[in-house]
Design an enzyme around this catalytic site. Structure first.
Site, PDB file in Angstrom:
ATOM      1  N   ASP A 161       0.755  -1.317  -0.408  1.00  0.00           N
ATOM      2  CA  ASP A 161      -0.060   0.080   0.083  1.00  0.00           C
ATOM      3  C   ASP A 161       1.156   1.406  -0.095  1.00  0.00           C
ATOM      4  O   ASP A 161       0.556   2.050  -0.617  1.00  0.00           O
ATOM      5  CB  ASP A 161      -1.420   0.077   1.369  1.00  0.00           C
ATOM      6  CG  ASP A 161      -1.809  -1.380   1.128  1.00  0.00           C
ATOM      7  OD1 ASP A 161      -2.257  -1.798   0.038  1.00  0.00           O
ATOM      8  OD2 ASP A 161      -2.516  -1.739   2.713  1.00  0.00           O
ATOM      9  N   HIS A 189      -5.590  -3.209   5.861  1.00  0.00           N
ATOM     10  CA  HIS A 189      -5.068  -3.585   4.118  1.00  0.00           C
ATOM     11  C   HIS A 189      -6.747  -3.592   3.566  1.00  0.00           C
ATOM     12  O   HIS A 189      -6.567  -5.319   3.012  1.00  0.00           O
ATOM     13  CB  HIS A 189      -4.342  -4.688   3.837  1.00  0.00           C
ATOM     14  CG  HIS A 189      -3.609  -5.447   2.705  1.00  0.00           C
ATOM     15  ND1 HIS A 189      -3.129  -3.780   1.494  1.00  0.00           N
ATOM     16  CD2 HIS A 189      -4.203  -6.090   1.603  1.00  0.00           C
ATOM     17  CE1 HIS A 189      -2.723  -4.918   0.718  1.00  0.00           C
ATOM     18  NE2 HIS A 189      -4.106  -6.279   0.365  1.00  0.00           N
TER      19      HIS A 189
HETATM   20  N1  LIG Z   1      -1.386  -7.678   2.283  1.00  0.00           N
HETATM   21  C1  LIG Z   1      -1.167  -7.802   0.883  1.00  0.00           C
HETATM   22  O1  LIG Z   1      -0.380  -6.136   0.586  1.00  0.00           O
HETATM   23  C2  LIG Z   1      -0.837  -8.821  -0.594  1.00  0.00           C
HETATM   24  C3  LIG Z   1      -1.097  -8.236  -2.052  1.00  0.00           C
HETATM   25  C4  LIG Z   1      -1.588  -9.537  -2.744  1.00  0.00           C
HETATM   26  C5  LIG Z   1      -1.564 -10.234  -2.211  1.00  0.00           C
HETATM   27  N2  LIG Z   1      -2.140 -10.583  -1.032  1.00  0.00           N
HETATM   28  C6  LIG Z   1      -2.982 -12.170  -0.752  1.00  0.00           C
HETATM   29  O2  LIG Z   1      -1.663 -13.254   0.201  1.00  0.00           O
HETATM   30  C7  LIG Z   1      -2.312 -14.242  -0.703  1.00  0.00           C
HETATM   31  C8  LIG Z   1      -1.159 -14.704  -1.810  1.00  0.00           C
HETATM   32  O3  LIG Z   1      -1.559 -13.974  -3.188  1.00  0.00           O
HETATM   33  P1  LIG Z   1      -1.235 -15.544  -4.247  1.00  0.00           P
HETATM   34  O4  LIG Z   1      -1.390 -14.448  -5.824  1.00  0.00           O
HETATM   35  O5  LIG Z   1      -0.029 -16.004  -4.590  1.00  0.00           O
HETATM   36  O6  LIG Z   1      -2.698 -16.417  -4.557  1.00  0.00           O
HETATM   37  P2  LIG Z   1      -2.488 -17.559  -5.030  1.00  0.00           P
HETATM   38  O7  LIG Z   1      -4.032 -18.075  -4.868  1.00  0.00           O
HETATM   39  O8  LIG Z   1      -1.000 -17.897  -6.576  1.00  0.00           O
HETATM   40  O9  LIG Z   1      -1.738 -18.970  -4.217  1.00  0.00           O
HETATM   41  C9  LIG Z   1      -1.777 -19.168  -3.049  1.00  0.00           C
HETATM   42  C10 LIG Z   1      -1.148 -20.175  -2.070  1.00  0.00           C
HETATM   43  O10 LIG Z   1      -1.626 -21.067  -1.014  1.00  0.00           O
HETATM   44  C11 LIG Z   1      -2.019 -22.124  -1.162  1.00  0.00           C
HETATM   45  N3  LIG Z   1      -2.587 -22.581   0.267  1.00  0.00           N
HETATM   46  C12 LIG Z   1      -3.867 -22.567  -0.036  1.00  0.00           C
HETATM   47  N4  LIG Z   1      -4.321 -22.731   1.473  1.00  0.00           N
HETATM   48  C13 LIG Z   1      -3.263 -23.089   1.761  1.00  0.00           C
HETATM   49  C14 LIG Z   1      -2.848 -23.333   3.186  1.00  0.00           C
HETATM   50  N5  LIG Z   1      -3.933 -23.655   4.407  1.00  0.00           N
HETATM   51  N6  LIG Z   1      -1.299 -24.012   3.447  1.00  0.00           N
HETATM   52  C15 LIG Z   1      -0.494 -23.235   2.595  1.00  0.00           C
HETATM   53  N7  LIG Z   1      -0.717 -23.507   1.057  1.00  0.00           N
HETATM   54  C16 LIG Z   1      -1.671 -23.119   1.545  1.00  0.00           C
HETATM   55  C17 LIG Z   1      -3.384 -22.164  -2.490  1.00  0.00           C
HETATM   56  O11 LIG Z   1      -2.802 -23.760  -2.824  1.00  0.00           O
HETATM   57  C18 LIG Z   1      -2.335 -21.457  -3.723  1.00  0.00           C
HETATM   58  O12 LIG Z   1      -1.214 -22.361  -3.801  1.00  0.00           O
HETATM   59  C19 LIG Z   1      -3.690 -13.949  -1.416  1.00  0.00           C
HETATM   60  O13 LIG Z   1      -4.307 -14.024  -0.202  1.00  0.00           O
HETATM   61  C20 LIG Z   1      -3.806 -12.935  -1.237  1.00  0.00           C
HETATM   62  O14 LIG Z   1      -5.391 -12.317  -1.401  1.00  0.00           O
HETATM   63  C21 LIG Z   1      -1.524  -9.903  -0.109  1.00  0.00           C
END
Ligand SMILES: NC(=O)c1ccc[n+]([C@@H]2O[C@H](COP(=O)([O-])OP(=O)(O)OC[C@H]3O[C@@H](n4cnc5c(N)ncnc54)[C@H](O)[C@@H]3O)[C@@H](O)[C@H]2O)c1
Ligand SMILES: NC(=O)c1ccc[n+]([C@@H]2O[C@H](COP(=O)([O-])OP(=O)(O)OC[C@H]3O[C@@H](n4cnc5c(N)ncnc54)[C@H](O)[C@@H]3O)[C@@H](O)[C@H]2O)c1
Lengths: 332, 332
Positions: A161, A189
């Protein structure tokens, strides 16, 4: 150069998109140094194991000289063992028909287990960055159940952010980002996040000009806030995939600040205990922080104006509600 | 640290998967140094423009201090202007029902135009790495039409093949990759590729042990070759997507060798003119090369054994046929 004994870096959601951008950059030594060898513990869920195996094949084929060992597992009690760092990306994605409550219902239990696992098997000094959304409350759940880990060791990523705000300001002012200081976000966030420019300044030839003298108030409280709130959605709309490379980059920025220190304020989602801004205790809240010797401190001397106080309050209310829902769901 | 005047790096297929892994690593300074500012010229086709815009938003939000300017375009005559480096990732993917000929038919015209564009608008000293498949022949087409660019400046990526071989050997010998030297592939980046271990050695405590003394002949000419040939398919099968991070990594390795020099042999797909191995002129062929002062040389003093000669011949025949098809298609 002689190499240092390996540290252990655990990453959940390691088969996902952010991980794919993050892991290579960690393997080059960009974060921990070109002499710091690494044990990578990659954690994901059963259906994602083939993807994880494919990633590991590619990491092998990249012949990174810093990699000591790669482990992959679906069990956080194995994956977090002896972790010096844990980056929690793994979470269920929010789909269109889900409310925030549905998402909390899916994700809180994940972070409860991971908190317990960290508590039991990670180093007590582990630094944890939570990224999976809803990130503030996921981090709070992690902290609650990671009883043996100091709450200060668990941080929610709100750096993206801040980075997004800086890139907008850089464009608006046509100035280099490295000249823009002390811009940060308060709170959650989420679309409620509030970017605070009232302490920000432009640094040129050792002269500090307050940002509020350079951009007009209306833009700051209107269009600017909106661009920042909508930036994630915009990227998703364009790419057809959510931000991954820039999120990975923000994780690296956050950890670099935390480990190596900061000169000015950076956004970190940290435990609200003992903050001077009337944010209730026991929330993970984005504050302006400074870091030194591997620890963060909330900036103490700021005077939020009335509008900012209102926005802090809005974020507090939202996070109290998230906490209520999550803790209710997790009740045994 | 004072920063150097920007160089221009042009990348085609910039909205694709390899680009997404590659561009961030270039932006960190890993390749050109932490003081080398960059103009990034990102090139893709019309339908991919939104994805490219999304990528650029994310790059902005990463606030890389080395980025001077980012341009995006669908026109190679704009995108290659003043390029110091050009990385040609853009190509049509091969789908299941396509023959090699179909793929050549789709891709040769792309590289013809790009060759012409490089010739007209890039620096005459531009270093070009071609990655899009069929990579050897695409690079040859590029070289043919880039009349003002020395053919030595155009290289096809065969480094990933070498890297994959090294990772297999490292696993087989349970030795660190950095101790394994002079392993390389001959010929085409295709299932015909031949990994040559006959000059390879393990370097430990200043002692060189020939690899042929450490792994048995049968494994080398059988299973080992097969693993290498099938590695790309294996990764695709596991990930559900083709190699991207490891391919980007190989592009970086290739350019690092080319720019900064090598001690031992590395695989590069280069123009076959004046080679001592009976490979006909005017093919782009993977040879063992050494690099110094920004130029590569084919290793001159090797004595391929009979089996190796047979495999070189097989690759020559395949590439002659690819060339025949491509040049036939491109006839005006
Ligand atoms: N805080 C921030 O600024 C910010 C920014 C971007 C994305 N995000 C968040 O980050 C996360 C990851 O994003 P992404 O694009 O890599 O998503 P993605 O869907 O490509 O990857 C997520 C992975 O997590 C795995 N997963 C699900 N449950 C799990 C568990 N219990 N244990 C271990 N692994 C598990 C899934 O199988 C998948 O491989 C999302 O929740 C997204 O919303 C946060
Ligand atoms: N040489 C090697 O070792 C090696 C290794 C892996 C992949 N590859 C090849 O690299 C290429 C890129 O792989 P990827 O995974 O990034 O593929 P991708 O399909 O994800 O991306 C390719 C991109 O090229 C673009 N493109 C198509 N035609 C173009 C044109 N005329 N000008 C500019 N852009 C154009 C597409 O729109 C797409 O964005 C493929 O041909 C792949 O087979 C080579």
């Amino acid at each position: 150069m002689t190499q240092k004994e390996p540290i252990t870096v655990a990453i959940t959601g390691a088969a996902g998109n952010i991980a794919y951008s993050l892991i290579y950059r960690i393997c080059t030594g960009e974060l921990f140094g070109n002499d710091q060898t690494l044990n990578l513990n990659l954690i994901d869920i059963e259906p994602a194991l083939p993807i994880l195996e494919g990633l590991i094949m590619e990491l092998e084929d990249s012949n990174f000289h810093l990699i000591n060992k790669i482990l992959f597992t679906i069990d956080p009690f194995e994956g977090f063992r002896d972790a010096d760092y844990a980056i929690l990306l793994g979470a269920f994605p929010r789909n269109k028909n889900q409310t925030r409550k549905d998402l909390l219902g899916k994700n809180s239990p994940i972070f409860k287990i991971q908190g317990k696992a960290l508590s039991l098997v990670a180093k007590r000094t582990v630094k944890v960055v939570v990224v999976g959304n809803p990130v503030n409350t996921n981090a709070l759940v992690t902290a609650k159940y990671a009883e043996n880990i100091p709450k200060e060791n668990i941080v929610a990523l709100t750096r993206l952010d801040m980075n997004r705000s800086l890139s907008q300001l850089s464009r608006k002012l046509t100035k280099n980002v490295s000249n823009i200081k002390n811009v940060f976000t308060w709170g959650n966030h989420s679309a409620s996040q509030f970017v605070d420019l009232s302490n920000g300044y432009l640094l040129e030839n050792s002269k500090k000009t307050p940002l509020t003298e350079l951009v007009d108030e209306e833009w700051i409280s209107g269009e600017f806030q909106k661009i920042n709130q909508m930036r994630g959605k915009e990227v998703l709309l364009k790419r057809g995939k959510s931000s991954a490379g820039s999120a990975a980059n923000a994780v690296l920025d956050c950890l670099k600040s935390w480990i190596y220190g900061t000169e000015t304020y950076v956004s970190m989602g940290v435990i609200s205990d003992n903050n001077p801004y009337n944010v209730p205790e026991n929330l993970i809240f984005s504050f302006p922080c400074t870091c030194k010797n591997g620890t963060w401190k909330i900036a103490k001397d700021l005077k939020p104006n009335e509008f900012c106080k209102k926005m802090i309050k809005k974020n507090v209310d939202e996070l109290l509600e998230e906490r209520r829902i999550a803790f209710e769901l997790l009740k045994d």
